[in-house]
Design a protein around this motif. Structure first.
Motif, PDB file in Angstrom:
ATOM      1  N   ARG A 112       0.831  -1.211   0.000  1.00  0.00           N
ATOM      2  CA  ARG A 112       0.000   0.000   0.000  1.00  0.00           C
ATOM      3  C   ARG A 112       0.861   1.255   0.000  1.00  0.00           C
ATOM      4  O   ARG A 112       0.557   2.247  -0.670  1.00  0.00           O
ATOM      5  N   THR A 113       1.955   1.220   0.747  1.00  0.00           N
ATOM      6  CA  THR A 113       2.822   2.391   0.841  1.00  0.00           C
ATOM      7  C   THR A 113       3.554   2.657  -0.466  1.00  0.00           C
ATOM      8  O   THR A 113       3.669   3.807  -0.909  1.00  0.00           O
ATOM      9  N   LEU A 114       4.019   1.595  -1.109  1.00  0.00           N
ATOM     10  CA  LEU A 114       4.905   1.759  -2.253  1.00  0.00           C
ATOM     11  C   LEU A 114       4.191   1.770  -3.597  1.00  0.00           C
ATOM     12  O   LEU A 114       4.652   2.410  -4.541  1.00  0.00           O
ATOM     13  N   GLU A 115       3.065   1.051  -3.689  1.00  0.00           N
ATOM     14  CA  GLU A 115       2.463   0.879  -5.001  1.00  0.00           C
ATOM     15  C   GLU A 115       0.988   1.268  -5.083  1.00  0.00           C
ATOM     16  O   GLU A 115       0.506   1.610  -6.143  1.00  0.00           O
ATOM     17  N   ALA A 116       0.257   1.121  -3.990  1.00  0.00           N
ATOM     18  CA  ALA A 116      -1.198   1.313  -4.068  1.00  0.00           C
ATOM     19  C   ALA A 116      -1.713   1.960  -2.797  1.00  0.00           C
ATOM     20  O   ALA A 116      -2.472   1.365  -2.035  1.00  0.00           O
ATOM     21  N   SER A 117      -1.323   3.216  -2.579  1.00  0.00           N
ATOM     22  CA  SER A 117      -1.657   3.894  -1.321  1.00  0.00           C
ATOM     23  C   SER A 117      -3.154   4.099  -1.144  1.00  0.00           C
ATOM     24  O   SER A 117      -3.639   4.240  -0.021  1.00  0.00           O
ATOM     25  N   ASP A 118      -3.906   4.139  -2.250  1.00  0.00           N
ATOM     26  CA  ASP A 118      -5.349   4.372  -2.160  1.00  0.00           C
ATOM     27  C   ASP A 118      -6.148   3.086  -1.961  1.00  0.00           C
ATOM     28  O   ASP A 118      -7.368   3.141  -1.750  1.00  0.00           O
ATOM     29  N   SER A 119      -5.490   1.938  -2.034  1.00  0.00           N
ATOM     30  CA  SER A 119      -6.194   0.660  -1.893  1.00  0.00           C
ATOM     31  C   SER A 119      -6.460   0.364  -0.423  1.00  0.00           C
ATOM     32  O   SER A 119      -5.652   0.695   0.451  1.00  0.00           O
ATOM     33  N   SER A 120      -7.581  -0.268  -0.154  1.00  0.00           N
ATOM     34  CA  SER A 120      -7.911  -0.641   1.217  1.00  0.00           C
ATOM     35  C   SER A 120      -7.144  -1.888   1.622  1.00  0.00           C
ATOM     36  O   SER A 120      -6.660  -2.659   0.773  1.00  0.00           O
ATOM     37  N   GLN A 121      -7.036  -2.088   2.926  1.00  0.00           N
ATOM     38  CA  GLN A 121      -6.376  -3.290   3.422  1.00  0.00           C
ATOM     39  C   GLN A 121      -7.127  -4.547   2.997  1.00  0.00           C
ATOM     40  O   GLN A 121      -6.516  -5.579   2.722  1.00  0.00           O
ATOM     41  N   GLU A 122      -8.444  -4.458   2.940  1.00  0.00           N
ATOM     42  CA  GLU A 122      -9.244  -5.621   2.548  1.00  0.00           C
ATOM     43  C   GLU A 122      -8.969  -6.014   1.104  1.00  0.00           C
ATOM     44  O   GLU A 122      -8.886  -7.207   0.782  1.00  0.00           O
ATOM     45  N   PHE A 123      -8.819  -5.022   0.222  1.00  0.00           N
ATOM     46  CA  PHE A 123      -8.511  -5.324  -1.177  1.00  0.00           C
ATOM     47  C   PHE A 123      -7.154  -6.003  -1.289  1.00  0.00           C
ATOM     48  O   PHE A 123      -6.994  -6.987  -2.023  1.00  0.00           O
ATOM     49  N   MET A 124      -6.163  -5.455  -0.584  1.00  0.00           N
ATOM     50  CA  MET A 124      -4.826  -6.052  -0.632  1.00  0.00           C
ATOM     51  C   MET A 124      -4.840  -7.456  -0.037  1.00  0.00           C
ATOM     52  O   MET A 124      -4.113  -8.341  -0.489  1.00  0.00           O
ATOM     53  N   ALA A 125      -5.685  -7.664   0.972  1.00  0.00           N
ATOM     54  CA  ALA A 125      -5.797  -8.993   1.572  1.00  0.00           C
ATOM     55  C   ALA A 125      -6.315 -10.006   0.551  1.00  0.00           C
ATOM     56  O   ALA A 125      -5.830 -11.142   0.478  1.00  0.00           O
ATOM     57  N   LEU A 126      -7.309  -9.612  -0.243  1.00  0.00           N
ATOM     58  CA  LEU A 126      -7.819 -10.500  -1.294  1.00  0.00           C
ATOM     59  C   LEU A 126      -6.724 -10.816  -2.303  1.00  0.00           C
ATOM     60  O   LEU A 126      -6.571 -11.961  -2.736  1.00  0.00           O
ATOM     61  N   PHE A 127      -5.965  -9.796  -2.677  1.00  0.00           N
ATOM     62  CA  PHE A 127      -4.884  -9.952  -3.639  1.00  0.00           C
ATOM     63  C   PHE A 127      -3.837 -10.951  -3.146  1.00  0.00           C
ATOM     64  O   PHE A 127      -3.265 -11.710  -3.932  1.00  0.00           O
ATOM     65  N   ILE A 128      -3.608 -10.968  -1.822  1.00  0.00           N
ATOM     66  CA  ILE A 128      -2.572 -11.838  -1.262  1.00  0.00           C
ATOM     67  C   ILE A 128      -3.119 -13.200  -0.857  1.00  0.00           C
ATOM     68  O   ILE A 128      -2.556 -14.254  -1.196  1.00  0.00           O
ATOM     69  N   LEU A 129      -4.234 -13.219  -0.140  1.00  0.00           N
ATOM     70  CA  LEU A 129      -4.688 -14.442   0.514  1.00  0.00           C
ATOM     71  C   LEU A 129      -5.467 -15.384  -0.397  1.00  0.00           C
ATOM     72  O   LEU A 129      -5.474 -16.596  -0.162  1.00  0.00           O
ATOM     73  N   VAL A 130      -6.129 -14.867  -1.409  1.00  0.00           N
ATOM     74  CA  VAL A 130      -6.830 -15.772  -2.333  1.00  0.00           C
ATOM     75  C   VAL A 130      -5.841 -16.687  -3.059  1.00  0.00           C
ATOM     76  O   VAL A 130      -6.049 -17.911  -3.124  1.00  0.00           O
ATOM     77  N   PRO A 131      -4.743 -16.156  -3.613  1.00  0.00           N
ATOM     78  CA  PRO A 131      -3.751 -17.064  -4.212  1.00  0.00           C
ATOM     79  C   PRO A 131      -3.169 -18.050  -3.198  1.00  0.00           C
ATOM     80  O   PRO A 131      -2.892 -19.206  -3.544  1.00  0.00           O
ATOM     81  N   VAL A 132      -2.983 -17.591  -1.965  1.00  0.00           N
ATOM     82  CA  VAL A 132      -2.473 -18.498  -0.931  1.00  0.00           C
ATOM     83  C   VAL A 132      -3.439 -19.652  -0.710  1.00  0.00           C
ATOM     84  O   VAL A 132      -3.036 -20.821  -0.660  1.00  0.00           O
ATOM     85  N   LEU A 133      -4.717 -19.340  -0.588  1.00  0.00           N
ATOM     86  CA  LEU A 133      -5.725 -20.377  -0.367  1.00  0.00           C
ATOM     87  C   LEU A 133      -5.776 -21.357  -1.535  1.00  0.00           C
ATOM     88  O   LEU A 133      -5.843 -22.577  -1.335  1.00  0.00           O
ATOM     89  N   VAL A 134      -5.742 -20.837  -2.752  1.00  0.00           N
ATOM     90  CA  VAL A 134      -5.769 -21.712  -3.930  1.00  0.00           C
ATOM     91  C   VAL A 134      -4.556 -22.630  -3.939  1.00  0.00           C
ATOM     92  O   VAL A 134      -4.673 -23.836  -4.200  1.00  0.00           O
ATOM     93  N   CYS A 135      -3.387 -22.079  -3.649  1.00  0.00           N
ATOM     94  CA  CYS A 135      -2.157 -22.878  -3.628  1.00  0.00           C
ATOM     95  C   CYS A 135      -2.233 -23.968  -2.572  1.00  0.00           C
ATOM     96  O   CYS A 135      -1.868 -25.123  -2.816  1.00  0.00           O
ATOM     97  N   VAL A 136      -2.729 -23.620  -1.395  1.00  0.00           N
ATOM     98  CA  VAL A 136      -2.828 -24.591  -0.305  1.00  0.00           C
ATOM     99  C   VAL A 136      -3.796 -25.713  -0.660  1.00  0.00           C
ATOM    100  O   VAL A 136      -3.532 -26.893  -0.407  1.00  0.00           O
ATOM    101  N   MET A 137      -4.934 -25.374  -1.250  1.00  0.00           N
ATOM    102  CA  MET A 137      -5.922 -26.384  -1.616  1.00  0.00           C
ATOM    103  C   MET A 137      -5.389 -27.337  -2.674  1.00  0.00           C
ATOM    104  O   MET A 137      -5.807 -28.496  -2.747  1.00  0.00           O
ATOM    105  N   LYS A 138      -4.446 -26.866  -3.488  1.00  0.00           N
ATOM    106  CA  LYS A 138      -3.842 -27.734  -4.496  1.00  0.00           C
ATOM    107  C   LYS A 138      -2.822 -28.700  -3.890  1.00  0.00           C
ATOM    108  O   LYS A 138      -2.488 -29.710  -4.506  1.00  0.00           O
TER     109      LYS A 138
END
Length: 366
Positions: A112-138
């Motif tokens: 958020r600080t370096l690339e997307a200061s206007d993005s919410s924490q929830e949006f960044m969480a989706l960006f990070i945690l959804v791929p994590v969940l998909v990877c784990v389920m695989k």
């Protein structure tokens, strides 16, 4: 955590697990913690910590040899009984998820600080945690495969950055060699790394192709982590004079800012952000896999994928607890210190109990 199969992973895959756990924290933030403690001798602390970790792992490996097929969770259950063993596993899961949650929050704040200061924490969480969940389920092997792509790219990228940075290295920045003094070095030695990787190696040991694989991958993994992180920290200390180096939170990003070459500089910052995102995603997937493995063992099931959504949600909620970036850094520093001691104490106590009770004959029943 994935469904059990007859396929066992070898030394290269196990080493990747070591690397994706350690590079995330060491390239993101930990060097700044160590510099704040010992000054420009931070790289010496990492070398000594690596040597200590190798010695501790050698001792643990000898004691743990009969229980490789059980995994850490299974050994806990057999050593102290299902109730207490399950409680020990839950404590380990709590530590693992807490560390993962704070690492996740640090990445969110950094992006958020370096690339997307206007993005919410929830949006960044989706960006990070959804791929994590998909990877784990695989499953575990998919995580290893992704790490096989991300980690070599990360190492090559950091090597290129270090080569370009050579004109900025100053021998005087490394003086005095012992920084704040030998007493500070010894006091800081076991605070910031080494022992958490041992816990993960034991947790996943039942997926390895035997004791020799675990032992070799442990030595190679710890050695590789020590070499890479010591060189990176030495590079940081040589390029950024002390005490100025104490004031920067993200060492890799700060090094990238030394490039003042017009448009070329603008191409390096996204590269650094990609490195951060890639290795932290791999690390968080491994964290969830390990926590799910311990929970599955405690619950008496072979497939822990059902725990993945709960664990990912726990990482999100835990990461949102700190009120600010500064409180997140302070919490992560405290958790790193505490958990390193907790990991080694728990492992030694349980493995000694297992040895004393001679639980080897229970391997087939777990």
């Amino acid at each position: 955590m994935n469904k059990r199969s007859d396929h066992r992973i070898g030394v290269p895959s196990a080493v990747l697990v070591f690397l994706n756990l350690s590079l995330a924290k060491f390239l993101l933030i930990v060097p700044s913690f160590i510099v704040q403690e010992v000054g420009n001798s931070a790289w010496i602390v990492i070398l000594l910590n690596g040597a200590l970790s190798i010695g501790v792992f050698a001792l643990i490996a000898v004691l743990y040899k009969p229980y490789v097929a059980l995994g850490l969770g299974g050994m806990n259950m057999c050593s102290v009984g299902k109730f207490l063993g399950g409680a020990v596993n839950l404590v380990l899961v709590g530590i693992i998820i807490t560390r993962g949650a704070l690492l996740f929050r640090i990445l969110v704040d950094a992006l958020r600080t370096l690339e997307a200061s206007d993005s919410s924490q929830e949006f960044m969480a989706l960006f990070i945690l959804v791929p994590v969940l998909v990877c784990v389920m695989k499953g575990f092997n998919v995580n290893v495969g992704i790490s096989a792509i991300i980690i070599p790219f990360t190492i090559i990228s950091v090597a290129i950055i270090s080569a370009i940075l050579m004109p900025h290295f100053r021998y005087d920045n490394l003086m005095p060699v012992l920084g704040e003094g030998p007493d500070k070095i010894l006091f800081t030695l076991v605070k910031f790394g080494g022992f958490s990787e041992l816990a993960f190696a034991l947790t996943f040991s039942r997926y390895l192709s035997g004791y020799k694989t675990m032992r070799r991958s442990g030595f190679i993994g710890i050695g590789a982590i020590t070499l890479i992180t010591a060189v990176f920290t030495l590079m940081y200390c040589a390029a950024i004079p002390y005490p100025a180096s104490k004031g920067f939170v993200f060492p890799l990003y700060q090094l990238s800012r030394l490039f003042m070459a017009g448009s070329f500089m603008q191409h390096l910052e996204p590269l650094v952000v990609f490195i951060w995102a890639g290795i932290v995603l791999c690390a968080l997937a491994t964290v969830v896999l390990a926590a799910g493995e311990l929970l599955a063992t405690s619950a008496g099931v072979k497939d822990g994928s059902g725990f993945a959504p709960l664990l990912v949600m726990s990482i999100f909620l835990g990461g949102m607890i700190p009120r600010s970036e500064l409180s997140t850094y302070d919490a992560y520093r405290m958790v790193l210190k505490f958990s390193n001691y907790a990991y080694i104490v728990i492992i030694f106590i349980v493995v000694l109990i297992a040895r004393g009770r001679k639980i080897e004959n229970k391997i087939e029943t777990v």
